[in-house]
Design a protein around this motif. Structure first.
Motif, mmCIF file in Angstrom:
data_model
loop_
_atom_site.group_PDB
_atom_site.id
_atom_site.type_symbol
_atom_site.label_atom_id
_atom_site.label_comp_id
_atom_site.label_asym_id
_atom_site.label_seq_id
_atom_site.Cartn_x
_atom_site.Cartn_y
_atom_site.Cartn_z
ATOM 1 N N ARG A 15 0.834 -1.207 0.000
ATOM 2 C CA ARG A 15 0.000 0.000 0.000
ATOM 3 C C ARG A 15 0.867 1.254 0.000
ATOM 4 O O ARG A 15 0.622 2.194 -0.750
ATOM 5 N N ASP A 19 0.631 0.253 -4.393
ATOM 6 C CA ASP A 19 0.008 -0.932 -4.986
ATOM 7 C C ASP A 19 -1.185 -1.375 -4.130
ATOM 8 O O ASP A 19 -1.106 -2.360 -3.388
ATOM 9 N N LYS A 20 -2.287 -0.642 -4.256
ATOM 10 C CA LYS A 20 -3.471 -0.980 -3.467
ATOM 11 C C LYS A 20 -4.088 -2.317 -3.867
ATOM 12 O O LYS A 20 -4.480 -3.084 -2.983
ATOM 13 N N PRO A 21 -4.176 -2.646 -5.150
ATOM 14 C CA PRO A 21 -4.695 -3.979 -5.487
ATOM 15 C C PRO A 21 -3.825 -5.107 -4.923
ATOM 16 O O PRO A 21 -4.350 -6.113 -4.433
ATOM 17 N N ALA A 24 -4.513 -5.371 -1.232
ATOM 18 C CA ALA A 24 -5.798 -6.032 -0.995
ATOM 19 C C ALA A 24 -5.669 -7.542 -1.162
ATOM 20 O O ALA A 24 -6.228 -8.317 -0.372
ATOM 21 N N LEU A 47 -9.130 -0.025 1.670
ATOM 22 C CA LEU A 47 -8.550 -0.214 0.338
ATOM 23 C C LEU A 47 -9.625 -0.366 -0.729
ATOM 24 O O LEU A 47 -9.535 0.244 -1.804
ATOM 25 N N TYR A 48 -10.636 -1.181 -0.445
ATOM 26 C CA TYR A 48 -11.687 -1.380 -1.439
ATOM 27 C C TYR A 48 -12.487 -0.094 -1.668
ATOM 28 O O TYR A 48 -12.918 0.175 -2.795
ATOM 29 N N ASP A 50 -11.151 2.881 -1.514
ATOM 30 C CA ASP A 50 -10.226 3.636 -2.374
ATOM 31 C C ASP A 50 -10.268 3.143 -3.812
ATOM 32 O O ASP A 50 -10.087 3.928 -4.752
ATOM 33 N N LEU A 51 -10.480 1.840 -3.979
ATOM 34 C CA LEU A 51 -10.505 1.225 -5.308
ATOM 35 C C LEU A 51 -11.899 1.256 -5.941
ATOM 36 O O LEU A 51 -12.111 0.665 -7.006
ATOM 37 N N ALA A 52 -12.845 1.942 -5.280
ATOM 38 C CA ALA A 52 -14.227 2.075 -5.765
ATOM 39 C C ALA A 52 -14.929 0.726 -5.907
ATOM 40 O O ALA A 52 -15.722 0.513 -6.814
ATOM 41 N N GLU A 53 -14.623 -0.188 -4.989
ATOM 42 C CA GLU A 53 -15.299 -1.485 -4.939
ATOM 43 C C GLU A 53 -16.188 -1.489 -3.691
ATOM 44 O O GLU A 53 -15.857 -2.087 -2.664
ATOM 45 N N CYS A 85 -19.089 5.211 0.167
ATOM 46 C CA CYS A 85 -19.728 4.394 -0.867
ATOM 47 C C CYS A 85 -21.089 4.952 -1.274
ATOM 48 O O CYS A 85 -21.823 4.317 -2.038
#
Length: 106
Positions: A15, A19-21, A24, A47-48, A50-53, A85
């Motif tokens: 992180r 490298d956020k993915p 995760a 993290l998710y 941040d990753l728009a998941e 979200c």
């Protein structure tokens, strides 16, 4: 095989390198090893988000509140994730729950 704590440390390093993915993915390994690894679920929620998941972010934030139901911060963090979200009513409910836990009322 690394422990959940070791995987968490690796995720923090990833992180911090942007490298956020990858972070995760390491944390998913950690919570697979220890499903009650609250700090891992908490970082996954962030993290998710941040990753728009959103669905994954909320799932992990809810898991933290499930693991630590008496911790007001669990609900505060859940509220923030819901807000990020776009789920404002749910965020307000979680914020109220955090306040109740903090004040010792149900």
């Amino acid at each position: 095989m690394p422990t959940a704590d070791e995987l968490y440390d690796q995720a923090v390093d990833l992180r911090d390198k942007g490298d956020k993915p990858g972070a995760a993915a390491k944390l998913e390994e950690a919570v697979a090893l220890d499903p009650n690894f609250a700090i891992g679920h908490g970082m996954l929620a962030k993290l998710y988000a941040d990753l728009a998941e959103a669905d994954k972010a909320i799932k992990h934030a809810l898991k933290v509140a499930e693991i630590e139901p008496d911790d007001a911060f669990s609900y505060t963090a859940l509220s923030v994730i819901y807000q990020r979200c776009g789920k404002i009513p749910e965020a307000e409910d979680a914020k109220a729950k955090a306040w109740q836990k903090q004040m010792g009322v149900e």
